[in-house]
Design an enzyme around this catalytic site. Structure first.
Site, short mmCIF file in Angstrom:
data_model
loop_
_atom_site.label_atom_id
_atom_site.label_comp_id
_atom_site.label_asym_id
_atom_site.label_seq_id
_atom_site.Cartn_x
_atom_site.Cartn_y
_atom_site.Cartn_z
N CYS A 43 -14.43 -0.21 4.89
CA CYS A 43 -14.00 0.55 3.72
C CYS A 43 -12.68 1.25 3.98
O CYS A 43 -12.30 1.51 5.12
CB CYS A 43 -15.04 1.62 3.35
SG CYS A 43 -16.70 0.99 3.04
N CYS A 81 16.22 -13.31 3.86
CA CYS A 81 17.33 -13.27 2.90
C CYS A 81 17.12 -12.20 1.83
O CYS A 81 18.06 -11.82 1.14
CB CYS A 81 17.53 -14.64 2.26
SG CYS A 81 16.06 -15.34 1.50
#
Length: 356
Positions: free
Chosen positions: A42, A325
């Site tokens: 959790c 990039c």
């Protein structure tokens, strides 16, 4: 967030189950609990009943929870991004429950959701509509069937297409190659292609047994042309399959997008001219969390007069994220173009601020 050394279990327990906003801010994205009595893990703030301290194991990443054998909690859904749009989360879960369904706007409306609202929410979150995502998932199911050696008609039915021509056309639009052509080449393939799921959209990977040749978002318009060039380079011997570099790339992308590690060590084979490879090598020296302009990049490689050529080389990159990039922006600070979509470029830059 970057991973950090966890404190002792008692401190983790007190911090994790402190419900105050200040505590949530400190632990969100930094601490997860695996509950040994249930086998689930959790995130902080989970509404499930608080477990006993002796049943808790503490982790600094989602990846570590999964590797330890814990399943994601269905209440707090720790695999979903923090703060995800509830509408997007709801429809995404509906899609996961019935991935082969041919979703329509009428189906969305039947859930009590306005289709136009759903379109806007999905475009904001994922850069595509819910119906686009559903269609992509169906094609992914067909892709998986073909990779396992199923007949094209069986892959078509698995993908939820009534007509073979419709399936072939959709597949060819996505990859630029007919499904039976890829499948036929698989037995003697020099390069293999497979599908990688990520939180910001599916990717297509192409690799041989030792290195990765392509990693692109499946909805990139240039993908069919890039695949065609690779296929021509191996005289048609591009097929379907999975190799070790793809597994390594998928694991590294998972850690990167979870905010755990921005390093990539997957071996790459770069297809380009000496100049474009020089630009790509320079891109890999830009640290995560930093952006540069095209003119900055041109100066880095000692070619200050080649800004336009550098921009073209940047756009020709076919190893998304690993050759970053997305870290190149306009001189005025604008995002400029990105083959994977400006929304992804923005998301990647925001993610990397924590790496800085």
């Amino acid at each position: 967030m970057m991973m950090f050394d966890l404190p002792d279990p008692a401190t983790c327990y007190d911090a994790f189950f402190d419900r105050t906003p200040e505590a949530r801010a400190r632990t969100a994205g930094r601490l997860w609990v695996g509950v040994t009595s249930t086998g689930i893990f959790c995130r902080p703030g989970c509404p499930a009943r608080q477990p006993k301290a002796e049943n808790c194991r503490w982790f600094g990443s989602v990846q570590a929870c999964v590797e330890a054998g814990f399943r994601a909690c269905k209440r707090c859904r720790p695999l979903e991004p923090e703060g995800a749009d509830p509408l997007v989360a709801r429809l995404t879960r509906a899609l996961e429950a019935d991935p082969a369904r041919r979703w329509s706007e009428a189906d969305v409306a039947a859930l009590g959701i306005d289709p136009s609202t759903a379109r806007r929410a999905f475009r904001r979150a994922l850069g595509m509509t819910f119906l686009d995502l559903a269609r992509m998932r169906r094609l992914q199911a067909g892709f998986g069937q073909l990779k396992q050696g199923a007949r094209v008609i069986d892959a078509q039915l698995e993908a939820g297409f009534d007509s073979g021509s419709g399936f072939r056309a959709a597949f060819a639009r996505l990859l630029g190659i007919a499904p039976e052509v890829l499948q036929k080449a698989s037995a003697t393939a020099l390069l293999s292609a497979d599908w990688i799921d990520t939180p910001i959209g599916p990717m297509i990977a192409v690799a041989d047994e030792t290195s990765l040749h392509l990693l692109e978002f499946a909805d990139r318009p240039a993908l069919p042309r890039e695949l065609a060039r690779l296929r021509d380079g191996v005289k048609g011997r591009l097929g379907l399959g999975r190799t070790a570099p793809m597994d390594r790339a998928e694991a590294e992308m998972t850690r990167y997008l979870a905010g755990e590690d921005a390093r990539f060590t997957t071996p790459l084979t770069l297809h380009g001219t000496p100049f474009t490879r020089q630009v790509w090598d320079a891109l890999r020296t830009i640290p995560a969390g930093r952006t540069v302009s095209y003119s900055d990049l041109a100066r880095t490689i000692g070619r200050p007069d080649a800004t336009r050529a550098v921009a073209r080389a940047n756009g020709a990159n076919q190893i998304a994220v690993m050759i970053p990039c997305h870290r190149v922006i306009g001189a005025d600070g604008s995002l400029t173009g990105y083959g994977g979509g400006l929304w992804r470029k923005q998301r990647l830059i925001e993610l990397e601020r924590d790496y800085a």
